[in-house]
Design a protein around this motif. Structure first.
Motif, short mmCIF file in Angstrom:
data_model
loop_
_atom_site.label_atom_id
_atom_site.label_comp_id
_atom_site.label_asym_id
_atom_site.label_seq_id
_atom_site.Cartn_x
_atom_site.Cartn_y
_atom_site.Cartn_z
N CYS A 1 19.81 8.41 44.08
CA CYS A 1 21.23 8.05 43.90
C CYS A 1 22.23 8.88 44.59
N THR A 2 21.91 9.32 45.75
CA THR A 2 22.80 10.09 46.44
C THR A 2 23.32 9.27 47.81
N ARG B 1 32.92 16.50 41.29
CA ARG B 1 33.15 15.86 42.41
C ARG B 1 32.41 14.56 42.60
N GLY B 2 32.90 13.44 43.20
CA GLY B 2 32.09 12.26 43.01
C GLY B 2 32.09 11.74 44.38
N ALA B 3 31.00 10.89 44.63
CA ALA B 3 30.92 10.24 45.90
C ALA B 3 30.33 8.47 45.63
N ALA B 4 30.64 7.66 46.25
CA ALA B 4 30.37 6.39 46.29
C ALA B 4 28.80 6.05 46.87
N ILE B 5 27.91 5.34 46.18
CA ILE B 5 26.64 4.99 46.92
C ILE B 5 27.09 3.50 47.17
N ASN B 6 27.45 2.82 46.40
CA ASN B 6 27.79 1.32 46.71
C ASN B 6 29.34 1.26 45.87
N TYR C 1 27.99 5.43 41.51
CA TYR C 1 28.50 6.61 42.13
C TYR C 1 27.49 7.77 41.90
N SER C 2 27.57 8.75 42.64
CA SER C 2 27.15 10.05 42.10
C SER C 2 28.05 11.05 41.80
#
Length: 204
Positions: free
Chosen positions: A23-24, A137-142, A147-148
């Motif tokens: 999930c990254t 901090r966050g980042a979208a996977i889909n 999100y991660s």
């Protein structure tokens, strides 16, 4: 050292480790949300004995940012879960909101719920262990679905006491780098939590 207060260290195993690998943002195929919300019975602590009074716990309010389905909303959900709900649940014994956000297959979430239920059954109380998120901090996977979130959190020292006020366990706290898998399934759901690094006890 009891797992109870070492934030995540002994609880985040198994499924959470798999989520860390899968999930990254660079993990390859995008996941499809298939988790379900927790359907556990979660109620405030009740006891037939009269334990030593513990600090009054006020139920936390979800931040407005959790209403958005994006990176900021995912980060807000992760911070709320760790910084607000974790300590509130241990102090109050009320697992309702934690269970509402936890996915059924979140091993860390389930381990924490089990520990709180054991604490209530033993008529123990918990003080301290406030969790402060110092970076995130966050980042979208889909985007729009999963999100991660990466968080650095400092946890203060804590004590668990029995019904007579005697200290049962203590923990010195610490600072942790954490990874959370956060999905949107008609609202935010915490799929997994894992420890990336431990930095020792927080400064006085």
């Amino acid at each position: 050292m009891p797992h109870r207060r070492r934030l995540i260290a002994a609880a985040a195993t198994g499924a959470a480790l798999l989520l860390l690998a899968g999930c990254t943002p660079d993990s390859g195929p995008e996941p499809t949300p298939s988790a379900t919300r927790a359907t556990r019975s979660a109620t405030p602590a009740q006891s037939s004995a009269t334990p030593t009074p513990s600090p009054t716990a006020t139920s936390p309010t979800r931040p407005a940012a959790m209403g958005t389905n994006d990176e900021a909303g995912a980060v807000a959900a992760a911070e709320y879960f760790l910084s607000d709900l974790y300590d509130y649940m241990y102090v109050s014994g009320d697992t309702t909101e934690w269970a509402a956000l936890a996915a059924d297959d979140c091993s860390f979430c389930n381990s924490v719920l089990s520990d709180v239920e054991s604490m209530k059954t033993a008529n123990h109380s918990d003080t301290g262990s406030a969790v402060e998120v110092t970076a995130s901090r966050g980042a979208a996977i889909n985007r729009g679905e999963s999100y991660s979130v990466w968080v650095t959190a400092a946890q203060s020292p804590s004590q668990r006491r029995d019904a007579h006020g005697a200290v049962v366990t203590e923990d010195a706290g610490g600072t942790y780098d954490l990874f959370l898998a956060v999905w949107w399934i008609d609202g935010w759901v915490i799929r997994g939590v894992d420890v990336l690094a431990t930095h020792g006890e927080p400064s006085p």
